[in-house]
Every structure is written in structure tokens, then in C-alpha cells.
Design a protein around this motif. Structure first.
Motif, mmCIF file in Angstrom:
data_model
loop_
_atom_site.group_PDB
_atom_site.id
_atom_site.type_symbol
_atom_site.label_atom_id
_atom_site.label_comp_id
_atom_site.label_asym_id
_atom_site.label_seq_id
_atom_site.Cartn_x
_atom_site.Cartn_y
_atom_site.Cartn_z
ATOM 1 N N ILE A 135 0.837 -1.188 0.000
ATOM 2 C CA ILE A 135 0.000 0.000 0.000
ATOM 3 C C ILE A 135 0.880 1.249 0.000
ATOM 4 C CG2 ILE A 135 -0.220 0.283 2.522
ATOM 5 C CD1 ILE A 135 -3.289 0.737 1.982
ATOM 6 N N ARG A 136 0.311 2.385 -0.345
ATOM 7 C CA ARG A 136 1.018 3.662 -0.305
ATOM 8 C C ARG A 136 0.601 4.389 0.970
ATOM 9 N NH1 ARG A 136 3.435 5.746 -4.508
ATOM 10 N NH2 ARG A 136 2.141 4.556 -5.991
ATOM 11 N N ALA A 137 1.555 5.074 1.639
ATOM 12 C CA ALA A 137 1.225 5.692 2.926
ATOM 13 C C ALA A 137 2.044 6.950 3.172
ATOM 14 C CB ALA A 137 1.454 4.703 4.067
ATOM 15 N N VAL A 138 1.431 7.860 3.917
ATOM 16 C CA VAL A 138 2.076 9.082 4.406
ATOM 17 C C VAL A 138 2.051 8.987 5.926
ATOM 18 C CG1 VAL A 138 2.029 11.599 4.427
ATOM 19 C CG2 VAL A 138 1.252 10.349 2.395
ATOM 20 N N LEU A 139 3.207 8.761 6.536
ATOM 21 C CA LEU A 139 3.277 8.418 7.952
ATOM 22 C C LEU A 139 3.791 9.587 8.788
ATOM 23 C CD1 LEU A 139 4.879 4.859 7.633
ATOM 24 C CD2 LEU A 139 2.460 5.494 7.522
ATOM 25 N N SER A 140 3.249 9.724 9.981
ATOM 26 C CA SER A 140 3.758 10.719 10.927
ATOM 27 C C SER A 140 3.662 10.156 12.337
ATOM 28 C CB SER A 140 2.972 12.034 10.832
ATOM 29 O OG SER A 140 1.593 11.837 11.021
ATOM 30 N N ARG A 141 4.662 10.457 13.142
ATOM 31 C CA ARG A 141 4.676 10.041 14.541
ATOM 32 C C ARG A 141 3.803 11.021 15.321
ATOM 33 N NH1 ARG A 141 4.414 9.179 19.956
ATOM 34 N NH2 ARG A 141 6.108 7.881 20.761
ATOM 35 N N GLY A 142 2.752 10.529 15.966
ATOM 36 C CA GLY A 142 1.909 11.401 16.773
ATOM 37 C C GLY A 142 2.706 12.003 17.927
ATOM 38 N N ARG A 171 6.815 4.393 -2.057
ATOM 39 C CA ARG A 171 5.427 4.359 -1.584
ATOM 40 C C ARG A 171 5.232 5.034 -0.230
ATOM 41 N NH1 ARG A 171 4.198 -0.243 -0.115
ATOM 42 N NH2 ARG A 171 6.051 -1.469 -0.645
ATOM 43 N N ILE A 172 6.308 5.232 0.525
ATOM 44 C CA ILE A 172 6.193 5.814 1.860
ATOM 45 C C ILE A 172 6.790 7.219 1.862
ATOM 46 C CG2 ILE A 172 6.817 5.632 4.295
ATOM 47 C CD1 ILE A 172 7.037 2.621 3.941
ATOM 48 N N ILE A 392 -1.665 -1.108 -6.831
ATOM 49 C CA ILE A 392 -0.929 -0.007 -6.206
ATOM 50 C C ILE A 392 0.500 -0.033 -6.740
ATOM 51 C CG2 ILE A 392 -0.163 1.068 -4.053
ATOM 52 C CD1 ILE A 392 -2.437 -0.470 -2.626
ATOM 53 N N ASN A 393 0.928 1.113 -7.264
ATOM 54 C CA ASN A 393 2.283 1.212 -7.812
ATOM 55 C C ASN A 393 2.506 0.184 -8.918
ATOM 56 O OD1 ASN A 393 4.263 3.184 -7.188
ATOM 57 N ND2 ASN A 393 5.678 1.585 -6.521
ATOM 58 N N GLY A 394 1.427 -0.103 -9.657
ATOM 59 C CA GLY A 394 1.514 -1.031 -10.772
ATOM 60 C C GLY A 394 1.486 -2.492 -10.403
ATOM 61 N N LYS A 395 1.249 -2.805 -9.137
ATOM 62 C CA LYS A 395 1.205 -4.203 -8.683
ATOM 63 C C LYS A 395 -0.195 -4.543 -8.170
ATOM 64 C CE LYS A 395 6.105 -4.662 -7.456
ATOM 65 N NZ LYS A 395 6.543 -3.390 -8.055
#
Length: 424
Positions: A135-142, A171-172, A392-395
Motif C-alpha cells: 500500500i502507499r502511505a504518508v506516515l507521521s509520529r503522533g 510508496r512511503i 498499487i504502484n503497478g502491482k
């Protein structure tokens, strides 16, 4: 790998649909239209009777809170946070975060979501889950600046950026995640801004979610949360602002000035009785608005198609205007605008050169009949049970309803085991 999606009904960037083909080369859409007969095909997907849309983008959630689904419901926000959620979250360990994230990702992929923006603790475990599942994700530490571990958490966010930003085949991506003005004092916000700017990172933050939050901020600082964040320089970083329910016309002008993007969470805002965000005013002002589910403990699912439908209906009835958020606009918020909101420039459209993040809906069911208007059917009639295939991302990560990159049975077993152990 070259993939040909053949004889599909394709949702185009202008909001219309067309029966055509989609050619994918590696992670990108190579062409939308008739494909040359000599183009090499590694795999062909017969998309007859399938609607192909850009993958849905969940602009705000707390993935590992799937472990707390149905744990604490029908409560006021601060009572819910202080007396139920924060105490049990304090018991969570890295293994819990990992399996909670895996459960969330399974649910999101199966309901057509290809990208999510997440904010929580121990985010390196979420990064692991994202890398493994495709999967594609945008991550942040709370970050809770008022907590004893506030400075440590800030260091963890820096490490998360250095370890995971632009990793997993790109993807990240990573943002900084100050929780909210009421948990992050001004001096702490300034630290976050400094660290984010030093790395070129953006910020994901809850803003103006409840009336009480805004009233307390005005009482303490003589400014709204939006005006306070402007004064502290937060908006100089590029900001994804979750909720923005209680914003004034002056706040909206500030948000437009700094290109603040908004994550609208109608299901969570309704369930917690936080209010209705004035997103039509924001859209009219030229502010980018995407859709989010929030966490599964305040929604209680991660089904973005449901948020799309809630958005189109809620703002109609709130404004007594059936044209407030039309079907095509709602879909745009869930795809193209969502991708912009989380800072991804080549995601959210079915167009040459864009990432091959696609959702295929099976239109063979009764809810798709008759087909006077397919765009309308997607927004008002369909549900996520129609999701057939996800790329996702061609897969391919979901193939005819079956998760390809995950053992769904094991994920559910481990997540349930973690959830039950938290109650001991």
C-alpha cells in the motif's frame, strides 16, 4: 511488468466515463486508450463490466486503532480520549501497533483505498506493514508535547523520516505529527517546526475539531487554533490539517493564504458530535479538501467509499442544497484532491504518467442496475462490496476480492489476540 486492463469503463479526470483500455508499465500508467498491437503484455486483466477509478485516498486515520474498534463508543471526545483511549493506548507495544496496522491495511485495500495518511506511535512498525503489503502511505509520529516523552517522540519522528521517507519503492513519505494545539504548547510547536524545516518535511495535525478546543484556545491565547498556528510558523512547513470543523471566515482566509490542505472526516465528526466542517466554503475559497475516516475507534470502519457518500449527503442536508457536493465532486475529493491533500503530485488520476494506483469495481450487482449515470451510482448506490481488484504502484494487491500480499486469516487472528491482551 506490463499490465493491460482491457475493455474497462474508466473514470476520466474530467469526471466522465469511457469504455477503453489502460496500459501500465512498471509503476506508471503508460496510456489510456487503444493500445498498439505490438505492445508487450505480461498480464491482461479483463475489465468487462468493471468500473476503473483512481485508488481512494484516506487522508487521515490512526491505523493501529483498529484494535480499539467498538472498545469505547457513544462518548464525548475529551471523555473518550482521556478516560478510555489514552489509558489503553499506554499499554500498547510494538507488536500491537504492527498487527493493528496490518488489520487496517487489509480493510483499506479490500474497500478500494490505495493510499492512507497515518498518525500514531511506534510508526516504524506501521512502516514495516506498509512496506510488506504494497500500500502507499504518508506516515507521521503522533506528538504530544505536554507528555513526559514529548521530546523523545520528536526524535522518533526525525528517525522515522530518515529511515522511511521515500522508501519502499517510493510508496512511503513521512510528515511530522503534532497532535493538536491543546496537547502541544507553543514552545513545543516551535521545536516541531524547526525540526520539520531542517528536513524539508511537512506536518499533519488535528486542528479546530471541537467547539471546546477553539474556545479554550481563544481564552488562553486570544487566537483561534488556526491563527495561533500561523503565528507559530506551522503553516510555513506545508500542512495537512485534520477536521477543521470549527473554522471562521478569517480562519479560512489564513488557510488559503498558506495553502493548508484539509482532511474532512464526516463519519468521525458525526459519531463524536463534533460538528460539520464548512468544506463547501473551503472549496469555494480554493482550499484543497480530501476525505478521511479517522481511526476505527471513532468511525468505526476505514471504508472511504462510505465517507464519500456521507460527504455528498451531509452537506446537502446541512445547507438545504442538493447541489452542495455533487457526486462527481465527492469522488474527486476521495481521489484527486485526497492525493493533493497528502502531498502526492502524481497520484489520484487515471492519466498518462500518473502512478498506477487503481480500483476496479464489479458492476454486475443489482445496485449498479440500471446504469443511467455510473458516476452517480458510485457515489450514491454502490458500496465497497463491489471492490474486485486493486493495483498499487503497478502491482496487483487485491485480485478478485482476495488479498495477494497478506494472509487475511492470520492478520485477523493476530489482531484479535493483541486486542484481547490489552484488556488484561
Amino acid at each position: 511488468m506490463n499490465i493491460l486492463i482491457k475493455q474497462a469503463t474508466v473514470l476520466l479526470p474530467d469526471g466522465t466515463v469511457k469504455e477503453t483500455d489502460i496500459a501500465i508499465e512498471d509503476d506508471l500508467i503508460a496510456k489510456v486508450g487503444t493500445i498498439a498491437p505490438d505492445w508487450h503484455i505480461d498480464r491482461e486483466i479483463n475489465a468487462t463490466n468493471k468500473l476503473v477509478t483512481p485508488g481512494l485516498v484516506n487522508t487521515h486515520t490512526h491505523a493501529s486503532m483498529t484494535l480499539l474498534r467498538s472498545y469505547a463508543d457513544d462518548m464525548q471526545l475529551m471523555d473518550w480520549l482521556q478516560n478510555k483511549i489514552w489509558p489503553i493506548e499506554a499499554k500498547m507495544r510494538k507488536n500491537d501497533i504492527y498487527w493493528g496496522a496490518m488489520l487496517a491495511i487489509a480493510e483499506m485495500i479490500k474497500t478500494g483505498t490505495t493510499t492512507f495518511a497515518d498518525m500514531y506511535a511506534d510508526m516504524e512498525k506501521v512502516g514495516e506493514a506498509v512496506a510488506e503489503t504494497g500500500i502507499r502511505a504518508v506516515l507521521s509520529r503522533g506528538l504530544i508535547g505536554s507528555a513526559p516523552n514529548g521530546n523523545k517522540a520528536l526524535e522518533e519522528n526525525k528517525e522515522l523520516f530518515q529511515t522511511y521517507h521515500n522508501r519502499a519503492d517510493g510508496r512511503i513519505t513521512v510528515m511530522f505529527g503534532p497532535h493538536a494545539p491543546y496537547t502541544c504548547p507553543p514552545d513545543y510547536i516551535k521545536k516541531v517546526v524547526k525540526e520539520a524545516q531542517s528536513l524539508g518535511a511537512e506536518i499533519h495535525m488535528h486542528l479546530s475539531e471541537t467547539i471546546g478546543e477553539v474556545e479554550n484556545c481563544v481564552k488562553e491565547y486570544q487566537k483561534s487554533p488556526i491563527a495561533l498556528m500561523e503565528e507559530l510558523g506551522l503553516f510555513d512547513c506545508g500542512v495537512l490539517a485534520a477536521h477543521c470543523v470549527h473554522v471562521s471566515d478569517e480562519d479560512i482566509l489564513i488557510m488559503k493564504k498558506h495553502d493548508v490542505r484539509v482532511a474532512h472526516n464526516p463519519g468521525s465528526n458525526m459519531k463524536l458530535a463534533s460538528g460539520i466542517a464548512p468544506i463547501t466554503k473551503m472549496l469555494d475559497a480554493g482550499i484543497c479538501v480530501g476525505l478521511g475516516t479517522d481511526g476505527a475507534s471513532s468511525n468505526n470502519n476505514l471504508d472511504l467509499l462510505e465517507e464519500l457518500r456521507l460527504t455528498t449527503l451531509l452537506h446537502k442536508v446541512n445547507q438545504y442544497d442538493p447541489l452542495a457536493i455533487p457526486a462527481a465532486k465527492g469522488i474527486q475529493l476521495a481521489t484527486e484532491y485526497g492525493a493533493k491533500a497528502v502531498g502526492l503530485p502524481k497520484v489520484g488520476k487515471i492519466e498518462k504518467g500518473y502512478k498506477a494506483d487503481l480500483t476496479l469495481f464489479d458492476m454486475s450487482g443489482t445496485k449498479w442496475c440500471p446504469r443511467h449515470d455510473i458516476v452517480s451510482l458510485l457515489a450514491y448506490s454502490a458500496n465497497s462490496s463491489s471492490v474486485d481488484t486493486v493495483l498499487i504502484n503497478g502491482k496487483i494487491v487485491l485480485d478478485k476480492g482476495i488479498l495477494v500480499t497478506m494472509d487475511e486469516e492470520r492478520v485477523m487472528y493476530e489482531a484479535n489476540r493483541c486486542a484481547m491482551n490489552l484488556l488484561k
